[in-house]
Scaffold this active site. Structure first.
Site: not given
Length: 782
Positions: A148, A216, A552
């Site tokens: 990620d 994220h 996600s």
């Protein structure tokens, strides 16, 4: 490799080197390429490693810099080549594929409470999950690797209080970065590993760190494995206990993403390291449309990870609601779509003054300071249209279509024909023109994470929008006010499938059903970067948590549950874990109705796979579908790869394996998958599909010897004329580990099935229900 072959190969490479140098001088088209050379050589065979070493050495001598070298889970490297050089490289011995190094986009609390309710295990599960003393799972050292955007190690979600030492089997490292101070990035017993991969287009030394600058990676890691945090909230909203799905699991972060996206070469490097480091689960929330599995970094990396017993969980993508939009759909991956939870954020509107008002229910997250007594003039955007502007664009509050003089100081009502992200554009435009707030008329947008919470925005349903317009048109000086946002749980119909979640069928083949499962992915609260001014609403301190939406967020929900299953059942394969998750999924909402899409239509397996994931069910599935290595190799045969290619890809090939003669993609229906998909069904001949199930019941409750039966009628939601038979209708497992087979025969009383026919087959022994969805379609692969 014999001495004679080595000499020939060396001469060939030197010839190649001279051609490469000539090509480089004659062409200006060049770029970064990945040279994939299949499986890493085993101890018994070092020939492929020799090819890799020789090719990489020759490239270095010609002035080529290797960006990455892959050697643990698979073989190959990434480097800069011209188009001609790439074509030549693809012809070399040992090379499986050569393809451009593309950028993959990322697919961007209450969710676990909601899943617990859906599992009908509320009291017992809450006792465990909400306790401030986390469960001491004896085998709770499952390691989740996240590929990620990095991680923020100081987040409270990743503290290591009361955790045991790092498992001895962990072989990874904690990279701190080249320009950071010695203690600037620290791992601990929770965050046990961190790596970063910079690409040729990102050479900023300040970014040489595993630290997350996007948020994220921090967000998804805390969803899957964050520690329990009491009294977490987003500026007072969505308050409560926040935790990950597997709070006792360890975390390893592989930062393959930057502000510009996620390079395929870096993703492969992360897979390669994660395999060598010893992770149990890999969670990856990104993807890309690729028409060749051997040119897809995620497909390649996950294939080799699963070969080594690592479960790989991937997001399905955010390109819904269009059909055939699902990505990451190879059968060795767990592919996760998004669903909603039962928490809503109310941002209601009062039409008229305090003494004579009408309440309009709306949804939004407004952190702006609201004067409860302040009303503002309200207009529809159409009445603020600039002269010469397109009327449709103006009523949608598109950029440069509205008159500033008319908009200034007013609440503007906007239509929405363009989807979730367009809502943010509308609010930005109205804010730029001096408007006070925005009311968006839309019945499909469930995702509020796109909206700037420091500006007043609320979303209302079309029926309420009509009431607002009626008020505006019937009142000389219409006014309205925004009410403060409040979060409510339990009253929202959930789950449902949001419009952004990518849908099946898989665009490469309709003979496998994807996505596999749905999990919460709308307005999910989880940890964020500390001190992130960009995430702070105007006038507020930076948040410690943030609300995000996308597949996600769905992916790490499944990763957390997969980690719990691996902790409870260390010997389970990735296929067993996927099967347990799929066969125990639910298809009903919290009110007992069938799950719907954003339009209110009944959701199908193309929308949610087997259904909504549950928490407790996968821990005791009764039976599992073991998709083995031969199944995966046969899949590669069925989609067109040859036995020669496959032997380069894998060194875990059963003795005597070869591609079945005259096979095609229709045969994919027979790989031992927990769901069934039959394509190109013309109704004129029956289609027979086989499946195997293995008994994994518990010794403790005495289910070694058990009989599973099929109900007298199979649950079928299909057009009339489709016939489904199962042979046999009873399976007697005499001990744990027994594997038995059954066949499903699809036939039709008509000449064809013009629609996609959906249904399911459910086996039961009175204690366990093992459900497999199916789809039968007359459509063929393109």
């Amino acid at each position: 490799m014999t001495r004679g072959l080595i000499v020939i190969f060396i001469l060939f490479v030197f010839l190649l080197l001279s051609v490469i140098q000539k090509c480089e001088s004659e062409t200006s088209k060049s770029g970064d390429y990945i040279i994939y050379m299949g499986a890493a050589s085993s101890d018994e065979s070092t020939g492929n490693d020799y090819h890799v070493e020789l090719l990489s050495t020759m490239l270095k001598r010609s002035g080529k810099t290797l960006m990455h070298r892959y050697k643990h889970g698979f073989s190959g490297f990434a480097t800069h080549l011209s188009e001609d050089e790439a074509r030549l490289m693809a012809e070399q011995p040992g090379v499986v594929s050569v393809f451009p190094d593309q950028i993959l986009p990322l697919h961007t609390t209450r969710s676990w409470d909601f899943l617990a309710q859906e599992s009908y295990q509320r009291e017992t599960y809450f006792t465990e999950m909400n306790s401030q003393t986390e469960p001491d799972v004896a085998v709770g050292d499952t390691i989740i690797g996240f590929i990620d955007s990095g991680i923020w190690p100081e987040s409270e979600s990743f503290n290591d209080m009361h955790m045991r030492p790092v498992p001895d089997r962990w072989k990874g490292t904690c990279m701190r970065g080249k320009k950071t101070e010695a203690d600037a990035f620290l791992c601990n017993r929770k965050l046990i590993g961190a790596r970063y991969y910079n690409s040729s287009f990102l050479l900023d030394p300040d970014y040489e760190t595993p630290r997350d600058f996007l948020g994220h990676g921090t967000h998804v890691a805390s969803i899957a494995a964050g520690r329990i945090i009491s009294d977490a909230s987003y500026y007072g909203l969505a308050g409560g206990i926040m935790r990950g799905g597997s709070p006792t699991s360890r975390i390893a972060m592989y930062r393959a993403c930057s502000l510009l996206g996620c390079r395929g070469s870096s993703i492969l490097a992360a897979f390669d390291d994660a395999i060598a480091d010893g992770v149990d689960i890999i969670s990856i929330s990104m993807g890309l449309f690729i028409d060749n599995l051997l040119e897809d970094p995620l497909s390649i990396g996950s294939f080799h990870a699963v070969e080594r017993g690592i479960t790989v969980v991937c997001s399905a993508g955010n390109l819904g609601p269009s059909g055939q939009s699902v990505v990451n759909a190879a059968p060795w991956m767990i592919t996760v779509g998004a669903s909603t939870i039962d928490r809503g954020f109310e941002s209601n509107i009062l039409l008229g003054g305090i003494d004579n008002f009408r309440l309009i229910e709306g949804a939004g997250i407004n952190i702006a300071n609201i004067d409860r007594t302040q009303s503002y003039p309200i207009i529809h955007a159409r009445s603020a249209k600039k002269i010469g502007a397109n009327e449709e664009a103006a009523r949608n509050c598109a950029g440069n279509t509205l008159n500033r003089t008319i908009v200034e100081g007013k609440i503007v009502v906007c239509d929405n024909d363009y989807g979730n992200q367009a809502i943010q554009w509308k609010s930005e435009e109205v804010k730029r023109l001096g408007g006070t707030g925005v009311i968006v008329i839309d019945d499909k947008s469930m995702d509020l994470s796109y909206i700037d919470p420091s500006f007043l925005v609320t979303i209302v349903k079309p029926v309420d929008g009509q009431e607002i317009m009626s008020y505006i048109n019937s009142t000389r000086e219409p006014i309205a006010m925004f009410m403060p946002t409040r979060s409510r749980t339990g009253h929202e119909l959930a789950p449902s499938i949001p419009s952004f979640s990518s849908r099946g069928p898989y665009f490469l083949t309709r003979s496998i059903l994807k996505p596999d499962i749905a999990a919460p992915g709308v307005n999910i609260l989880a940890s964020w970067l500390i001190g992130d001014l960009n995430a702070a609403p105007q006038g507020k301190e930076p948040p410690l948590v943030n609300i995000e939406s996308g597949t996600s967020m769905s992916c790490p929900h499944v990763s957390g549950i997969a980690a719990r299953l691996k902790s409870e059942n260390p010997s389970w394969s990735p296929a067993a874990i996927r099967s347990a998750i799929m066969t125990t999924a639910v298809q009903m909402t919290n009110t007992g109705s069938h799950i719907t899409t954003e339009t209110g239509d009944k959701a199908t397996p193309y929308d949610f796979g087997a259904g909504q994931i549950t928490i407790i069910g996968p821990s005791s599935p009764g039976l599992v579908y073991e998709t083995n290595q031969t199944d995966y190799l046969n899949f590669l045969c069925y989609v067109g790869f040859t036995s020669v290619q496959i032997r380069k890809i894998s060194n875990h090939i059963p003795q005597g394996f070869s591609c079945p003669e005259q096979s095609n993609n229709r045969d994919i229906s027979n790989i031992n998958y927990p769901s069934i998909s039959v394509s190109n069904f013309n109704g004129e001949e029956s289609r027979r599909v086989s499946r195997r199930m293995t008994n994994v019941a518990s010794h403790v409750i005495g289910e070694e010897d058990t009989v599973y039966n099929l109900p007298l009628s199979i649950t079928i939601d299909a057009p009339k004329g489709l016939r489904v038979r199962v042979i046999p209708r009873s399976l007697h497992f005499k001990k744990i580990g027994d594997t038995l087979s059954y066949q499903v025969i699809f036939s039709s009383s008509t000449s064809t099935v013009n629609e996609d026919a959906f249904g399911s087959i459910t086996w039961s022994n009175g204690m366990h229900r093992v459900r497999s969805p199916f789809v039968v379609t007359s459509k063929a692969d393109i």
